[in-house]
Design a protein around this motif. Structure first.
Motif, PDB file in Angstrom:
ATOM      1  N   ASN A 282       0.830  -1.214   0.000  1.00 19.40           N
ATOM      2  CA  ASN A 282       0.000   0.000   0.000  1.00 19.40           C
ATOM      3  C   ASN A 282       0.862   1.261   0.000  1.00 19.40           C
ATOM      4  OD1 ASN A 282      -2.574  -1.096  -0.106  1.00 19.40           O
ATOM      5  ND2 ASN A 282      -2.757  -1.284   2.109  1.00 19.40           N
TER       6      ASN A 282
ATOM      7  N   LYS B 183      -6.016  -1.427 -13.427  1.00 25.49           N
ATOM      8  CA  LYS B 183      -6.575  -2.757 -13.184  1.00 25.49           C
ATOM      9  C   LYS B 183      -5.474  -3.801 -13.131  1.00 25.49           C
ATOM     10  CE  LYS B 183      -9.892  -6.110 -15.003  1.00 25.49           C
ATOM     11  NZ  LYS B 183     -10.880  -6.399 -16.088  1.00 25.49           N
TER      12      LYS B 183
ATOM     13  N   PHE C 220      -3.550  -3.446  -9.848  1.00 24.38           N
ATOM     14  CA  PHE C 220      -4.310  -3.964  -8.708  1.00 24.38           C
ATOM     15  C   PHE C 220      -4.268  -5.488  -8.662  1.00 24.38           C
ATOM     16  CE2 PHE C 220      -8.300  -5.671  -7.019  1.00 24.38           C
ATOM     17  CZ  PHE C 220      -8.286  -5.141  -5.736  1.00 24.38           C
ATOM     18  N   THR C 221      -4.468  -6.130  -9.807  1.00 20.00           N
ATOM     19  CA  THR C 221      -4.451  -7.603  -9.869  1.00 20.00           C
ATOM     20  C   THR C 221      -3.093  -8.155  -9.461  1.00 20.00           C
ATOM     21  OG1 THR C 221      -6.080  -7.548 -11.666  1.00 20.00           O
ATOM     22  CG2 THR C 221      -4.847  -9.591 -11.357  1.00 20.00           C
TER      23      THR C 221
ATOM     24  N   THR D 259      -2.490  -7.697  -5.637  1.00 25.40           N
ATOM     25  CA  THR D 259      -3.315  -8.610  -4.846  1.00 25.40           C
ATOM     26  C   THR D 259      -2.724 -10.015  -4.848  1.00 25.40           C
ATOM     27  OG1 THR D 259      -5.299  -7.320  -5.357  1.00 25.40           O
ATOM     28  CG2 THR D 259      -5.633  -9.563  -4.561  1.00 25.40           C
TER      29      THR D 259
ATOM     30  N   THR E 225      -8.223  -9.736  -0.126  1.00 23.62           N
ATOM     31  CA  THR E 225      -8.857  -8.625  -0.849  1.00 23.62           C
ATOM     32  C   THR E 225      -7.840  -7.648  -1.426  1.00 23.62           C
ATOM     33  OG1 THR E 225      -9.052  -7.229   1.126  1.00 23.62           O
ATOM     34  CG2 THR E 225     -10.851  -8.776   0.677  1.00 23.62           C
TER      35      THR E 225
ATOM     36  N   SER F  58      -7.655  -3.189  -1.929  1.00 25.36           N
ATOM     37  CA  SER F  58      -8.931  -2.665  -2.439  1.00 25.36           C
ATOM     38  C   SER F  58      -9.333  -1.366  -1.746  1.00 25.36           C
ATOM     39  CB  SER F  58     -10.039  -3.715  -2.272  1.00 25.36           C
ATOM     40  OG  SER F  58     -10.114  -4.159  -0.928  1.00 25.36           O
TER      41      SER F  58
ATOM     42  N   MET G 279      -7.091   1.378  -2.938  1.00 30.84           N
ATOM     43  CA  MET G 279      -7.441   1.730  -4.315  1.00 30.84           C
ATOM     44  C   MET G 279      -8.601   2.722  -4.339  1.00 30.84           C
ATOM     45  SD  MET G 279      -6.962   1.092  -7.620  1.00 30.84           S
ATOM     46  CE  MET G 279      -6.322  -0.541  -7.923  1.00 30.84           C
ATOM     47  N   LEU G 280      -9.606   2.475  -3.511  1.00 35.19           N
ATOM     48  CA  LEU G 280     -10.761   3.383  -3.469  1.00 35.19           C
ATOM     49  C   LEU G 280     -10.373   4.753  -2.908  1.00 35.19           C
ATOM     50  CD1 LEU G 280     -13.494   0.895  -2.186  1.00 35.19           C
ATOM     51  CD2 LEU G 280     -13.336   1.898  -4.464  1.00 35.19           C
TER      52      LEU G 280
END
Length: 335
Positions: A247, A267, A270-271, A274, A323, A326, A329-330
């Motif tokens: 993070n 995207k 993020f993948t 994770t 998760t 996530s 990210m938001l």
């Protein structure tokens, strides 16, 4: 670990109950604004606009400093009411008062280092908070313990360590952010507050996994139970370093990619993150859960009772690792 060897389990409970109270107050004071700084200064950096970056930083200062000063005054005036009326632990009052300098310095260090993160200088956060701060805590606590202190060895270790850390953070802040032209400040109070307030609520909710839970333990149970729960959190927290590190590294990048409307790259990022977080966290949590009794015994025989708590926490944090980033990210995307 060092504090568990220096203090009794009751003193550990009082100390970390005080630390948890102050940490929650720190989150209220600066949590959302620090995230806002990372986001908006990162955007300003992408535009190569040093003046805009300074505007956001100065805005955070004029919001945070009066607020954290008011919180400090409330602690000073109502420490006995908080300790006795809320937690039924009169000895907690002196702990809270002694930690007021820690609260103020920690808030400032968060602001300074948030700016360095926005400029993608992650090493300064690691040097200041992860290395120097933790190392000084250990060394100072040991030195004070040798002088005959017990509970207060931990308190003053935290205060002196964060003082040095904040001074270093300020140095790196000045080294990182470009000088601005001499012009009036354009404060972004409305913009920063509208973003930071919901983020602060989100961070407070997220801390329910640890800090707020510890406060509830302190409210309903004894100081010894707080000590057991705190040690369990510290042990399991080793696994949480993985997600926290990812993070920290990728927050500014998320903000910049979102601001540039690079959805596909975001995207993919993020993948990838994770997958890495879960792949690394899984074996760590399995090992901690499997050897929970032995790990607890390292802190002392009285901490073996934390075994079940450690296993349950491992399961919960493993789901959190699944998760990925996530929540971050938001936040960094402005949602």
């Amino acid at each position: 670990f060092v504090l568990a060897k220096i203090m009794t389990i009751e003193e550990m409970g009082l100390f970390f109950l005080g630390i948890n109270v102050v940490t929650v107050l720190t989150i209220i004071a600066v949590g959302g604004l620090a995230t806002g700084l990372r986001r908006y200064v990162s955007i300003a950096h992408g535009k190569e606009d040093a003046g805009l970056a300074w505007d956001y930083f100065n805005t955070s200062i004029i919001i945070v400093v009066p607020f954290v000063s008011a919180i400090s005054l409330v602690i000073l005036m109502f420490s006995e009411e908080i300790s006795t009326g809320l937690f039924s632990k009169p000895d907690l009052a002196n702990v809270l008062i002694a930690l007021i300098p820690f609260l103020n310095l920690y808030v400032l260090s968060q602001l300074f280092l948030s700016v360095t993160q926005a400029y993608k200088q992650m090493k300064y956060w690691v040097i200041c908070l992860d290395i120097v701060n933790n190392l000084l805590r250990i060394l100072i606590a040991l030195a004070l313990a040798l002088l005959g202190f017990s509970l207060y060895s931990g308190i003053w270790a935290y205060v002196i360590a964060i003082l040095v850390t904040t001074m270093m953070a300020f140095h790196y802040f000045k080294k990182t952010i470009p000088e601005r032209e001499k012009k009036p400040n354009n404060y972004k109070i409305s913009e920063m507050m509208s973003f930071s307030f919901p983020v602060t609520l989100s961070i407070i909710a997220d801390t329910s996994n640890g800090l707020l839970a510890a406060l509830l333990v302190g409210f309903f149970l004894s100081a010894s139970d707080v000590g057991l729960y705190t040690v369990a959190i510290k042990i399991v927290g080793v696994g949480a370093i993985v997600l926290s590190s990812f993070n920290t590294m990728f927050s500014p990048l998320i903000s910049q990619l979102h601001n540039q409307n690079k959805t596909k790259e975001l995207k993919t990022l993020f993948t990838c993150i994770t997958r890495w977080v879960f792949s690394i966290s899984l074996p760590v949590y399995i090992l901690i859960a499997w050897y929970s009794g032995s790990i607890g015994a390292l802190f002392g025989e009285e901490y073996i009772a934390a075994q079940v708590c450690i296993i349950v926490l491992c399961l919960g944090l493993l789901v959190n690792a699944l998760t990925g980033p996530s929540g971050n990210m938001l936040l960094m995307s402005g949602y």
